[in-house]
Design an enzyme around this catalytic site. Sequence first.
Site, short mmCIF file in Angstrom:
data_model
loop_
_atom_site.label_atom_id
_atom_site.label_comp_id
_atom_site.label_asym_id
_atom_site.label_seq_id
_atom_site.Cartn_x
_atom_site.Cartn_y
_atom_site.Cartn_z
N ASN A 22 0.84 -1.19 0.00
CA ASN A 22 0.00 0.00 0.00
C ASN A 22 0.88 1.25 0.00
O ASN A 22 1.67 1.46 0.93
CB ASN A 22 -0.90 0.03 1.24
N GLU A 23 0.78 2.04 -1.04
CA GLU A 23 1.46 3.35 -1.11
C GLU A 23 2.91 3.27 -0.65
O GLU A 23 3.32 3.92 0.32
CB GLU A 23 0.69 4.39 -0.28
N CYS A 34 15.21 4.00 4.15
CA CYS A 34 15.89 3.52 5.36
C CYS A 34 17.39 3.76 5.20
O CYS A 34 17.93 3.65 4.09
CB CYS A 34 15.60 2.03 5.56
N CYS A 72 19.77 2.21 7.39
CA CYS A 72 20.45 1.26 8.28
C CYS A 72 21.70 0.69 7.62
O CYS A 72 22.01 0.98 6.46
CB CYS A 72 19.49 0.14 8.67
N GLU A 111 -8.07 4.67 -4.74
CA GLU A 111 -8.61 5.34 -3.56
C GLU A 111 -9.05 6.75 -3.93
O GLU A 111 -8.36 7.47 -4.66
CB GLU A 111 -7.57 5.44 -2.43
N TRP A 169 -7.48 14.35 7.24
CA TRP A 169 -6.07 14.68 7.41
C TRP A 169 -5.64 15.89 6.60
O TRP A 169 -4.53 16.38 6.77
CB TRP A 169 -5.19 13.49 7.04
N GLU A 222 -7.77 7.56 11.63
CA GLU A 222 -8.65 7.92 10.52
C GLU A 222 -10.11 7.57 10.81
O GLU A 222 -10.88 7.30 9.90
CB GLU A 222 -8.17 7.24 9.23
N LYS A 223 -10.48 7.65 12.08
CA LYS A 223 -11.86 7.32 12.44
C LYS A 223 -12.87 8.33 11.90
O LYS A 223 -14.06 8.03 11.80
CB LYS A 223 -12.01 7.17 13.95
N PHE A 224 -12.39 9.53 11.56
CA PHE A 224 -13.29 10.53 10.99
C PHE A 224 -13.06 10.73 9.49
O PHE A 224 -13.60 11.67 8.90
CB PHE A 224 -13.15 11.86 11.72
#
Length: 684
Positions: free
Chosen positions: A156-157, A162, A164, A312, A320, A360-362
């Site tokens: 996903n996206e 990184c 490391c 999407e 957001w 992201e509940k809203f």
Amino acid sequence: MSKLPPVSAKLPVLMHGADYNPDQWLHDPDVLKEDIRLMKLAGCNVMAVGIFSWAALEPAEGVFEFGWLDGVLDTFAENGIYAWLATPSGARPAWMSEKYPEVLRVEANRVRNLHGIRHNHCYSSPVYREKTAVINGLLAERYAQHPAVVGWHISNEYLGECHCGYCQAEFREWLQAKYVTLEALNFSWWTSFWAHTFTDWSQIESPAPHGEYAVHGHNLDWRRFVTDQTIAFCRHEIEAVRSANPALPVTTNMHMIESLDYRKLARELDVISWDAYPTWHEAKDDSGIASSFAFYHDLYRSMKRQPFLLMESVPSATNWQAVSKLKRPGMHRLSSLQAVAHGSDSVQYFQWRKSRGASEKFHGAVVDHAGHEHTRVFEDVAALGRTLAAVSEITGTPTPAETAILFDWDNRWAVKDAGGPRNTGIHYEETVMAHHRAFWELGVPTDIVGSEDDWAGYRLIVAPMLYLCREETGRKLEQFVEGGGTLVTTYWSGIVDERDLVHLGGWPGPLRKTLGIWAEEIDGLYDGDRNGIELAAGNPLGIEGRFGSHELCELIHAETAEVLGVYTDDFYAGRPALTVNRLGRGRAYHMATRLKGDFLLAFYARVAEEAGVPRTLPADLPSGVTAQVRTDCESEYVFLMNFSGEAQQVELDARGYVDLESGEQVEGSASLPIYGVRILKRRA
């Protein structure tokens, strides 16, 4: 352009659906049962399932629970609903971070992250690669032949990087393969500046805010490496699922263009998908937002020159963005069909049902917390579902573009790292989109291509701010013009090569012969500064008068080029600002300054006509209205879309139009209410 096969033979219609997260509702089977009823009521035929489900699939190391997913997919199959089945690598379970901390990313400051968020993992980690191969392989073994599965949604996206030890070692190996010797690397990065010369491969690390970050070739190669490393990981994921059923297409949803060269990633995929979240209603006239997202739709469609998937979008408001603005009545239909107009064979949402908790509940969803269909948003989605079903003959039809805009990721990265002439904002994307918007307003279908793409079939290519221009790209553009094509370039082009080393001997480097100019200097203007150009009387374009310019003014000398316009102000008033050079059977225009929308619209209307590029409709469109077309060679599907904030009338020619949704004949003109969209069918 012939009609192409559908993305999936199982679902040969326009796809309509959402990200579905049943693992959030396993405690309440009634919710899952109700979801099926509501999906059918909304006209949804496909869901993206399992995107962040790793903890539900493997709650403890080596302990796998697939029963809940069996039930979801079997129920889908029983109800004529399909699934893009996701690999869950976007967010790993906590037990993995605890037992194998090496899977967690190290940031540029060399500090390892704690467990949490998304894509907080190292693509180079052997453990992470092993664990993703295991879970992906088990998913493929169990579901690759499932009747409800139409394809693989890989992760996903993808985004981020990184730093490391594994990634440092991989970066050095990548550089050794590219340059072979340190001498070649030092020359390409021009490390003699500030005594940055490397004497051993072990001295090279990724750019760091508290270390090396001022060597532009180094920065550019790091970004290329991050793309290649991400692609290698994506390929690793695909290999784990592909063999179980090679017929299943694979995609990964793209979104943030900042960190990765998506054109390279696209080569690994069967179908392109992306996630679009416009900030509608920032102004009464939504045409600015609409044209910018039209650019992105065209970009993703052009990667394979075939229909893509809108994986999407949001049916109401996000939670957001800076302001979570509700879509006004009509905008959901208009914005969704805009994607279809530019080549999407789907409209899908994040998300199906609103989450009850967490970040992201809203966020907007088809099913609100109320849990039923009696909401404005649900009815908007259901109405669109009926429209998509009514116009599904569009599925698989390509877009016939004869105009292209050149947009390369490494050029974009190099422009932003250049160090002048305007560090307060050189506005590369905004400039590219401004040129694209002129074609959007004219109703001229446009592809977004890369330097390495095949340009056959294009009559007109626009290359705004082609700062990083390889010798090969210069030769390719020269051949394009000599063969009869029309090229348009702007200031700050032909400055550096692929190593980010400046072309010597005069700018625009490899474009100098093609453009017939020499660029001596470039003036960065303060935000309050203004200049302008005055067009020469009787010039071949037939455009007269003065037009404003801002931000950047390039001081050029016309060598073989004809001067069409000159600067109006400052010490360089009267010097060339707009030129055209005839070469072979074609011509090349150069804009030496950043010009505004009024000029670009007038200029491209004339240049497109001169190049023989057709508009979707021959008449001028009202401001804020655009027309796009898809075709299967026999029929053309014309999308008329009104982003102006006012009701509009669009004049039609006499070719004969039928409203695809209602079947009614449309003659003379077509009316468009506020946020109105109509799909008209005519013979090709």
